[in-house]
Motif scaffolding. Sequence first.
Motif: not given
Length: 467
Positions: A64, A66-69, A71
Amino acid sequence: MDRRTILGFAVGPIGAAALSFISLPLMTWIFPPHAIGKLSMLQVTLQLSTLLFCLGLDQAYVREYHESTNKPNLLLNATAPGLMLLSLALLVLSLFFPTALSNVLYGEDKPILALVTAGCLLIAYLSRFLSLILRMQDRGLAFSMSQLLSKGLLLAIVITYAFLPVTRNFTMLLLAQAAALLLTLLVFAWNTREDWLPALQRRLEYPLLKQLLGFGWPLIFGGIASWGLNTMDRIFLRSMSTYEELAIYSVAASIASGAAIVAGIFNTIWAPLVFKWVADGVDTTRVDVIARQVSAVLVSLICLLGAFSWILPYLLPDDYAKVMYLVAGCMVAPLLYTLSEVTGVGITVSRRTGFALMASSVAVGVNLILCALLVRPMGAVGAMISTSCAFWVFYIVRSEFSAIAWRPIRRGRVYLYSTIAFLATVIFGLIGSQAPAYAIGSWVVLLILFIFLERPILLEVWALLRR
């Protein structure tokens, strides 16, 4: 991932392997064999503890990231559950069974050993997640330097022990290892402070936690199978043999692990490369060629180590004379695993990961049965044979499942050469000590014959490496 990043990540494993190659033989001259064997049990326990208490959330964090806004929030929700569970388990053990860890792992009723071991378990857990931050940010050099500092400190402490009038027992060795692990954690914490400090200000979120656990917990079973395949030999040596035999096996495995480092770098590059070929519509029959090339290199390495294993008795104390007959066999496991990454790549290409779990489970069953039969009467030799055979089965089964899931590759000659090398290590371990000169001579003849037969393939590999 560019060349500079790959080199940054490669510095750590290669440097750590070099330091381990220096430090472990040095330890054999400073500490008694039973201390080396007990340290091996600490390593096994650290791997299992991190695997279980991470709850698969470390893999979910990677998935998750790289897709998390948010971190920092992702880091907290991935790290906190396992940390709380591990802390609670260690607290219960410390309060109600203060010497349980030291009794089970080391056969000693000492609270100090249990306390230091508990600290190592917490440190290893935290280091796992902090290292993932560096890896996901492609900060390869920072990641590598942390590994090198840990190994370097352990080596420095061991050398210091050699010149100080201190008791050289397992307690001192355990303290040295704990100090090295703590240094690694502190360096990781400093390098990632801008990531974990904001995470301390976040809160657990049930929907995110549920999502992470849903992805991560099934991976625990595959991880346990992999852990069992790699560590069952040491567990059986601990319970059915002696710490001295465990020490001999651990030293042989450590020397052979140099090949595993090189193999690990190949494994890191290989899978993404194949996925790119599939996505781009490249002719995947080139996998057949690469399987032949990898097989030629790996079999050559096993024969080469067998041919020069006679050097080891000059580097190690007399108590470790058996290491020379085990080291080639200990190299079989990591090298056959690497070969299975090529011949079994169809499992991941086709996304039929259940085949991978089945292959691991079959191999674990083989290892369990053989260890139960061979370790008690044969000690370290029995452990080597059991693990080598288990990885050979894993390699064959994984390759055949890949042929079913994706497409068959030409593997007849690859099977033949790898099987000959595997059987040679078993024979060397069983009867090599009865006629050492003939055994070493046989390795030399096998190496020359193999190079003669596979000379065109080996020259192709050399040309590729030069480019």
